[in-house]
Design a protein around this motif. Structure first.
Motif, short mmCIF file in Angstrom:
data_model
loop_
_atom_site.label_atom_id
_atom_site.label_comp_id
_atom_site.label_asym_id
_atom_site.label_seq_id
_atom_site.Cartn_x
_atom_site.Cartn_y
_atom_site.Cartn_z
N ILE A 219 -54.49 -5.41 -43.40
CA ILE A 219 -54.48 -5.17 -41.89
C ILE A 219 -53.07 -4.73 -41.36
N TYR A 220 -53.25 -3.70 -40.36
CA TYR A 220 -52.25 -3.23 -39.75
C TYR A 220 -52.27 -3.54 -38.37
N ALA A 221 -51.27 -3.88 -37.81
CA ALA A 221 -51.15 -4.43 -36.46
C ALA A 221 -50.16 -3.27 -35.57
N GLU A 222 -50.74 -2.78 -34.57
CA GLU A 222 -50.01 -1.85 -33.75
C GLU A 222 -50.04 -2.07 -32.40
N GLN A 223 -49.15 -1.56 -31.61
CA GLN A 223 -48.95 -1.73 -30.25
C GLN A 223 -49.69 -0.68 -29.63
N VAL A 224 -50.45 -1.15 -28.64
CA VAL A 224 -51.37 -0.26 -27.59
C VAL A 224 -50.83 -0.33 -26.14
N GLU A 225 -51.90 0.15 -25.28
CA GLU A 225 -51.54 0.34 -23.80
C GLU A 225 -51.30 -1.01 -23.20
N GLY A 226 -50.27 -1.01 -22.29
CA GLY A 226 -49.80 -2.43 -21.67
C GLY A 226 -49.27 -3.42 -22.65
N GLY A 227 -48.69 -2.82 -23.55
CA GLY A 227 -48.05 -3.79 -24.56
C GLY A 227 -48.71 -4.60 -25.42
N LEU A 228 -50.17 -4.56 -25.46
CA LEU A 228 -51.01 -5.31 -26.13
C LEU A 228 -51.00 -4.84 -27.71
N SER A 229 -52.06 -5.58 -28.37
CA SER A 229 -51.84 -5.25 -29.94
C SER A 229 -53.43 -4.83 -30.13
N SER B 125 -52.36 7.99 -32.99
CA SER B 125 -51.37 7.42 -34.36
C SER B 125 -52.28 6.92 -35.43
N ASP B 126 -53.74 6.54 -35.20
CA ASP B 126 -54.66 6.08 -36.48
C ASP B 126 -54.73 7.33 -37.37
N LEU B 127 -54.67 8.39 -36.91
CA LEU B 127 -54.90 9.54 -37.60
C LEU B 127 -54.11 9.82 -38.67
N GLU B 128 -52.77 9.67 -38.33
CA GLU B 128 -51.65 9.76 -39.22
C GLU B 128 -51.65 8.57 -40.19
N ILE C 157 -41.78 4.05 -31.90
CA ILE C 157 -42.96 3.89 -30.98
C ILE C 157 -42.60 4.78 -29.92
N ARG C 158 -43.27 5.93 -29.77
CA ARG C 158 -42.97 6.68 -28.40
C ARG C 158 -44.20 6.90 -27.68
N SER C 159 -44.10 7.82 -26.61
CA SER C 159 -45.16 8.00 -25.82
C SER C 159 -46.03 9.02 -26.29
N ASN D 100 -51.99 3.69 -17.98
CA ASN D 100 -50.99 3.45 -18.85
C ASN D 100 -51.05 4.24 -19.86
N ASN D 101 -49.80 4.87 -20.46
CA ASN D 101 -49.45 5.68 -21.48
C ASN D 101 -49.93 4.99 -22.86
N THR D 102 -50.64 5.80 -23.72
CA THR D 102 -50.76 5.46 -25.08
C THR D 102 -49.77 5.47 -25.97
N PRO D 103 -49.05 4.46 -26.57
CA PRO D 103 -48.16 4.50 -27.59
C PRO D 103 -48.42 5.04 -28.82
N TYR D 104 -47.54 5.93 -29.19
CA TYR D 104 -47.87 6.63 -30.59
C TYR D 104 -47.00 5.84 -31.76
N THR D 105 -47.42 5.44 -32.73
CA THR D 105 -46.67 4.64 -33.80
C THR D 105 -46.39 5.59 -34.86
#
Length: 326
Positions: A82-92, A115-118, A255-257, A266-271
Motif C-alpha cells: 500500500i502506497y500513501a501519497e499526498q493529494v490536493e489540499g494536503g489530503l492523502s 504521478s501514479d503513472l510513474e 513532492i512538487r506542483s 487546488n494544485n495536484t502534487p506530483y510525487t
C-alpha cells in the motif's frame, strides 16, 4: 499363465509407472513454484530481475479514497503493498497493489493522478482500477504501459455500495478484472524479504504528517505488526480488522506542483518516485535509517544501509508512505 492374469498385471504395471511419473513431476513443480522465500540466491521472487523471473500476470493496482467519509475501507488487508501519497489540499490517498490475493471487493475507488503513472511503471503492464481522471490526464493514462480499467472501460466490475455516501461508495470486484492473482513474481518493486538487518533503533511509535492528513504506526509485539492510525483514529477494514503491515517504509521524496488542478483550483502534487534519497524502514519494533534508489521508472526501488548492504523487509504487507524531503 492365463490371458486374463497377464492383462491384469500389465494394467497394474502401467498404473504404477504413471503414478511414479506423476509424483516426479509434482516434486519438480514444487521445487520451482512452492512456498520458497527466495530464488536460491537469497532473493525473494519480488526482488528478482525481470529477465530472470518466470512469466506472471499483471498486478492489480487500485486507487483508494482515504478521507474520513471513505472509511472504513474494504479489502485493504489483502493488499501486498500500500502506497500513501499526498493529494490536493494536503489530503492523502492510497494505492493498493494486489498480487498474491484478490479479495471479493476493494474500495472506495477514486480517481488517478499523474504521478501514479510513474509509480506503476515498475510493474509489467499492471491493471489500474480507478474511478476516472480529469480530461487532460486521460490521454496520458491511455498511452501509459498499463491496462486502464475505470467504470467506463469495465462497468461490470464496479458497483455502488450503501455504507458510504457518494462519491465515496464506488467499489471494484478484482476477480472481474484479473480472474486470478498473478502471484508474488509479479511484485517487481525491488523489495527484498528476509532476516532483519543489524543495528537499528528500538521504536514503538512513528507519525507522518501531511498538511491536512496524518498517519501513525504503533508497534504491537502481540501481533508482530504495526497498527495503522489515520487522522487520530485506528485504521480498520469494513469488517473490523485492523490494518497492520509487517513493514512500514517512510520514504522521503520530492513532492512538487504538477500541471493539473482539482475543481476547486487546488494544485495536484506530483510525487517523484524515481531518484534517490533517504528513508526509514520500520520492522520488528525497530527503525532503520536507509537510502533508497530508483534510477529509472521501469525499475523497482532498492533500499540499502549506508555501506550499500540491501535491507530486507519482514514477510507480509508493506506500507510505503511518501513524505516530503526537507
Amino acid at each position: 499363465m492365463g490371458r486374463r492374469t497377464r492383462t491384469r498385471r500389465a494394467v497394474t504395471t502401467a498404473a504404477l509407472l504413471a503414478a511414479t511419473v506423476t509424483t516426479a513431476l509434482a516434486a519438480g513443480c514444487t521445487a520451482q513454484h512452492g512456498d520458497r522465500t527466495d530464488d536460491g540466491r537469497g532473493r525473494s521472487p519480488a526482488s528478482t530481475p525481470s529477465t530472470e523471473r518466470s512469466p506472471a500476470g499483471p498486478v492489480l493496482a487500485v486507487k483508494i479514497d482515504n478521507v474520513g467519509a471513505a472509511r472504513p475501507q474494504t479489502g485493504l488487508d489483502a493488499a501486498d503493498v500500500i502506497y500513501a501519497e499526498q493529494v490536493e489540499g494536503g489530503l492523502s490517498r492510497l494505492m493498493a497493489v494486489f498480487a498474491t490475493r484478490l479479495p471479493k471487493a476493494v474500495g472506495p475507488v477514486r480517481s488517478a493522478r499523474e504521478s501514479d503513472l510513474e509509480l506503476l511503471r515498475q510493474f509489467d503492464r499492471p491493471t489500474l482500477a480507478f474511478s476516472g481522471a480529469q480530461g487532460k490526464l486521460l490521454p496520458l493514462i491511455g498511452r501509459a504501459p498499463l491496462t486502464a480499467r475505470s467504470p467506463d472501460q469495465a462497468s461490470a466490475a464496479y458497483y455502488r455500495g450503501t455504507s458510504h455516501a457518494a462519491p465515496h461508495n464506488l467499489y471494484v470486484r478484482p476477480g472481474r478484472l484479473l480472474g486470478a492473482a498473478p502471484g508474488a513474481a509479479a511484485l517487481t518493486t525491488g523489495f527484498r524479504y528476509g532476516a532483519a538487518p543489524a543495528g537499528g533503533t528500538a521504536l514503538t511509535h512513528r507519525a507522518v504528517r501531511y498538511p491536512a492528513a496524518a498517519f501513525t504506526f504503533d508497534w504491537s509485539a502481540e501481533k508482530g505488526r504495526w497498527l495503522v492510525g489515520e487522522d487520530g483514529g485506528p485504521a480498520l477494514t469494513s469488517d473490523g480488522k485492523p490494518l497492520a503491515p509487517a513493514t512500514v517504509v517512510v520514504q522521503y521524496v520530492r513532492i512538487r506542483s504538477s500541471r493539473y488542478h482539482d475543481v476547486l483550483g487546488n494544485n495536484t502534487p506530483y510525487t517523484e518516485s524515481v531518484g534517490s534519497g533517504t528513508a526509514q524502514v520500520l520492522r520488528g519494533g525497530r527503525a532503520y535509517d536507509v537510502r533508497w534508489k530508483r534510477p529509472t521508472a521501469a525499475g523497482g526501488t532498492r533500499f540499502t544501509t549506508a555501506d550499500g548492504t540491501p535491507v530486507n523487509f519482514a514477510k507480509g504487507q508493506v506500507w510505503v508512505v511518501f513524505a516530503k524531503a526537507s
